[in-house]
Design a protein around this motif. Sequence first.
Motif, PDB file in Angstrom:
ATOM      1  N   SER A   1     106.230  57.797  28.161  1.00  0.00           N
ATOM      2  CA  SER A   1     107.202  57.620  27.075  1.00  0.00           C
ATOM      3  C   SER A   1     106.819  58.410  25.823  1.00  0.00           C
ATOM      4  CB  SER A   1     107.359  56.136  26.734  1.00  0.00           C
ATOM      5  OG  SER A   1     106.125  55.579  26.315  1.00  0.00           O
ATOM      6  N   LEU A   2     105.589  58.916  25.756  1.00  0.00           N
ATOM      7  CA  LEU A   2     105.188  59.773  24.636  1.00  0.00           C
ATOM      8  C   LEU A   2     106.144  60.949  24.460  1.00  0.00           C
ATOM      9  CD1 LEU A   2     101.348  60.479  24.792  1.00  0.00           C
ATOM     10  CD2 LEU A   2     102.585  59.231  23.028  1.00  0.00           C
ATOM     11  N   PHE A   3     106.634  61.454  25.592  1.00  0.00           N
ATOM     12  CA  PHE A   3     107.418  62.686  25.560  1.00  0.00           C
ATOM     13  C   PHE A   3     108.855  62.466  25.070  1.00  0.00           C
ATOM     14  CE2 PHE A   3     103.898  63.260  28.464  1.00  0.00           C
ATOM     15  CZ  PHE A   3     103.345  64.441  27.978  1.00  0.00           C
ATOM     16  N   ASN A   4     109.156  61.223  24.694  1.00  0.00           N
ATOM     17  CA  ASN A   4     110.426  60.951  24.027  1.00  0.00           C
ATOM     18  C   ASN A   4     110.322  61.171  22.523  1.00  0.00           C
ATOM     19  OD1 ASN A   4     111.598  60.143  26.493  1.00  0.00           O
ATOM     20  ND2 ASN A   4     110.803  58.055  26.243  1.00  0.00           N
ATOM     21  N   SER A   5     109.101  61.371  22.028  1.00  0.00           N
ATOM     22  CA  SER A   5     108.888  61.546  20.589  1.00  0.00           C
ATOM     23  C   SER A   5     109.066  63.009  20.197  1.00  0.00           C
ATOM     24  CB  SER A   5     107.472  61.087  20.213  1.00  0.00           C
ATOM     25  OG  SER A   5     107.150  61.477  18.898  1.00  0.00           O
ATOM     26  N   PRO A   6     109.750  63.286  19.083  1.00  0.00           N
ATOM     27  CA  PRO A   6     109.898  64.681  18.626  1.00  0.00           C
ATOM     28  C   PRO A   6     108.588  65.293  18.158  1.00  0.00           C
ATOM     29  CG  PRO A   6     110.795  63.139  17.009  1.00  0.00           C
ATOM     30  CD  PRO A   6     110.483  62.329  18.229  1.00  0.00           C
ATOM     31  N   SER A   7     107.554  64.477  17.950  1.00  0.00           N
ATOM     32  CA  SER A   7     106.270  65.009  17.494  1.00  0.00           C
ATOM     33  C   SER A   7     105.307  65.280  18.651  1.00  0.00           C
ATOM     34  CB  SER A   7     105.613  64.037  16.508  1.00  0.00           C
ATOM     35  OG  SER A   7     105.292  62.811  17.147  1.00  0.00           O
ATOM     36  N   VAL A   8     105.796  65.184  19.892  1.00  0.00           N
ATOM     37  CA  VAL A   8     104.986  65.470  21.074  1.00  0.00           C
ATOM     38  C   VAL A   8     105.712  66.512  21.912  1.00  0.00           C
ATOM     39  CG1 VAL A   8     103.966  64.560  23.197  1.00  0.00           C
ATOM     40  CG2 VAL A   8     103.948  63.175  21.113  1.00  0.00           C
ATOM     41  N   THR A   9     105.014  67.590  22.247  1.00  0.00           N
ATOM     42  CA  THR A   9     105.598  68.667  23.040  1.00  0.00           C
ATOM     43  C   THR A   9     104.805  68.869  24.317  1.00  0.00           C
ATOM     44  OG1 THR A   9     106.447  69.835  21.095  1.00  0.00           O
ATOM     45  CG2 THR A   9     106.159  71.132  23.103  1.00  0.00           C
ATOM     46  N   LEU A  10     105.487  68.826  25.449  1.00  0.00           N
ATOM     47  CA  LEU A  10     104.870  69.178  26.719  1.00  0.00           C
ATOM     48  C   LEU A  10     104.966  70.689  26.902  1.00  0.00           C
ATOM     49  CD1 LEU A  10     103.669  68.365  29.525  1.00  0.00           C
ATOM     50  CD2 LEU A  10     106.041  68.372  30.363  1.00  0.00           C
ATOM     51  N   VAL A  11     103.823  71.328  27.109  1.00  0.00           N
ATOM     52  CA  VAL A  11     103.806  72.756  27.415  1.00  0.00           C
ATOM     53  C   VAL A  11     103.402  72.879  28.882  1.00  0.00           C
ATOM     54  CG1 VAL A  11     102.906  75.026  26.826  1.00  0.00           C
ATOM     55  CG2 VAL A  11     103.137  73.275  25.040  1.00  0.00           C
ATOM     56  N   ASP A  12     104.397  72.932  29.747  1.00  0.00           N
ATOM     57  CA  ASP A  12     104.133  73.036  31.182  1.00  0.00           C
ATOM     58  C   ASP A  12     103.919  74.506  31.549  1.00  0.00           C
ATOM     59  OD1 ASP A  12     104.125  71.999  33.981  1.00  0.00           O
ATOM     60  OD2 ASP A  12     105.836  73.366  34.116  1.00  0.00           O
ATOM     61  N   THR A  13     102.792  74.804  32.186  1.00  0.00           N
ATOM     62  CA  THR A  13     102.456  76.198  32.498  1.00  0.00           C
ATOM     63  C   THR A  13     102.763  76.560  33.950  1.00  0.00           C
ATOM     64  OG1 THR A  13     100.164  75.663  33.080  1.00  0.00           O
ATOM     65  CG2 THR A  13     100.627  76.143  30.756  1.00  0.00           C
ATOM     66  N   ASP A  14     103.497  75.687  34.645  1.00  0.00           N
ATOM     67  CA  ASP A  14     103.930  75.955  36.020  1.00  0.00           C
ATOM     68  C   ASP A  14     102.755  76.324  36.922  1.00  0.00           C
ATOM     69  OD1 ASP A  14     105.878  76.048  37.990  1.00  0.00           O
ATOM     70  OD2 ASP A  14     106.280  78.179  37.682  1.00  0.00           O
ATOM     71  N   GLY A  15     101.678  75.574  36.773  1.00  0.00           N
ATOM     72  CA  GLY A  15     100.526  75.744  37.652  1.00  0.00           C
ATOM     73  C   GLY A  15      99.533  76.802  37.247  1.00  0.00           C
ATOM     74  N   GLN A  16      99.795  77.512  36.155  1.00  0.00           N
ATOM     75  CA  GLN A  16      98.931  78.639  35.784  1.00  0.00           C
ATOM     76  C   GLN A  16      97.856  78.267  34.766  1.00  0.00           C
ATOM     77  OE1 GLN A  16      99.372  81.423  37.733  1.00  0.00           O
ATOM     78  NE2 GLN A  16     100.729  79.862  38.626  1.00  0.00           N
ATOM     79  N   GLY A  17      98.056  77.228  33.991  1.00  0.00           N
ATOM     80  CA  GLY A  17      97.089  76.852  32.971  1.00  0.00           C
ATOM     81  C   GLY A  17      97.223  77.703  31.723  1.00  0.00           C
ATOM     82  N   VAL A  18      96.449  77.358  30.694  1.00  0.00           N
ATOM     83  CA  VAL A  18      96.471  78.158  29.473  1.00  0.00           C
ATOM     84  C   VAL A  18      95.869  79.528  29.768  1.00  0.00           C
ATOM     85  CG1 VAL A  18      96.421  76.156  27.926  1.00  0.00           C
ATOM     86  CG2 VAL A  18      94.276  77.164  28.711  1.00  0.00           C
TER      87      VAL A  18
END
Length: 643
Positions: free
Chosen positions: A423-440
């Motif tokens: 439910s964290l990801f419902n907050s506008p102050s939390v952003t999921l950065v999904d890298t599609d399996g590649q990582g940073v």
Amino acid sequence: MTGEKQKHTKMFIPNDAAEKYASERTKRLRPEQVAQFIDFRDPTLKSMDTDPYVDYDALSTKGFPLRDGSDVKFLIAGAGMLGLVTAHHLVNEAGISSSDIVIVDKAGGFGGTWYWNRYPGVACDIEGYCYVPLLEETGYMPRHRYCHGHEIREQLERIADKSNIQGQFCTSVTHQIWDDEAKRWIVTLSHRLSHDQEPEELTVKAQFLLLAGGIQTAPHVPNLNGIDVFRSAPKKSLMHTARWDWSATGGSQESPEMTKLQGLRVGIVGTGATAVQVAPHVAKWAKHTYIFQRTPSYVGPQPQKETTPEDWAKVAYKTGWQYERMESLDAIFTGKSDAEDKVQDGWTRVSGMRAMAGYAGRIITPETQAQHVEDMMNVDYPWTEEMRRRVDAEVKDPFIAQKLKAWYPSFCKRPTFHQSFLSLFNSPSVTLVDTDGQGVEAYTPHGVLANGREYEIDVLILATGYTVGLVDSCPSSALNAPLMGRDNRPLKDKWDGEDYGTLFGTMINGFPNLFFASGNGGSVSQNANSFYRIASRLISHTVKEALRRAENPDKVTVEVEKNAEDDWSARITERARWFSAFPSCTPGYLTGEGLVQTQNKMNEEEEQQIAKRSYWGEGILNFKEIVEAWMDEKKLLGLTVDS
């Protein structure tokens, strides 16, 4: 669902789900495998491996039990659960004086992983009534059903105090060699008295030696362009969750009020079990939280509860209650049809765990392997589908929800359990950065690069886990200290050689008076307390019996006979195909970041070498029965005792 019932199940993993599993696995396979990480043992990360919690003055005032030239009966390398529980059994069952036992650890106190992990929200996701050791013996009632990290550390300290166990802290083992004439292990130690001073070297002798370095050998981070690119930039703060810097965040483990994060942009790299616990606490205080995801985790519910006297009366209702409860949990993991589920939580619903747990009475053959893999996938699928539906129920944005769904069998990566992470990801102050399996992709002076974009960050938190002893499971490697047995043979040479073998995953031929606790040749459980209890009692029993029958106890040696080692390895090999579903997994630490997926390219001889290094394929309860029957005979069958 038992092995028999699996034949009649109507649930089959749909083709589209199986294809999704395969495509997600493929995009994450990387040729460098574990080399994509670098851990704290590397000189370039030495400055990150300091102990932020040690009180050197208090330790110096108390004094240290070892000095150069000391001779001790039993030396234990590692002050975590295995080391402390073994010490407890040596004192209380084998009759060895606590003054003859010393535990050595580089940390500033007892606790092992629970000493180092003090990040906000740290807790054990296995029910504490099963996981926290020796509750009945110490008379301790956990404050919560799922114990917080500091409470587990306190219990381990309580165990040490109750048995008066000595700790040689701020001390690393650097070398170990067997002296056959003296019948002693000659152990070289590096003892640090402060952050600033160079460590002093000690050499001590030990009649018996236990390697208890654990399976999470060193914190690791992505091996990118050099972490100092970010860390050395002005007004930037970086930490690994295994070395949490409370001075940078504010608060403490007991009271995680991280007021220093207010107004700051915080990045968390990772979405595994640690990140799932950390992120809700960080997001509560930070101006904005970026969570960088390589592979999503399954996140099940975990309703925390304080332990009331009424609760405790139902749990601790008779002598031996904890071991009965632990066996119930392991029986559920291994799929026993007649098991009573005394725990009844998220873990006992993860039916796919039996793919890594084993099942008594079923030995998988080449002819039945394909059907077995299909059975494991089918029995696992309903729970994974339920967890994907849970994401949809918790996360409002369908696009983000899709990114948070895991697509692999539950046994591939440790499932997580948390009430508020999704439910964290419902907050506008939390952003999921999904890298599609590649990582940073890189560290920058301003933050990190991911998906070709730079994210500006003030505080970077690496929840990236540990180097885990799967690729290099040799017990001496966990300590990063060479060990030489008879004829100066390195343990690593034997462990990696064609003549590899153990007895019960605790003893090895050619290395007298040496003990360890390895899943290789041993057994596993999601509840570490289960295997460590078996191993520690076995070690204590072996030492007690060897000393009892020795003419000269001061010179006694106990060693596995080669034929006994080979016989046990053959039994391990025969059962290894139980774990044949693992090549279907997405890469992660449980599969050596893709190492397991290469096994289908091996020849028959290579497969045999891998198989005999496997876990016991009939489950931990069956393994326990075999070990206890061996101990009950009190003959030390397969061991040679000399004095």
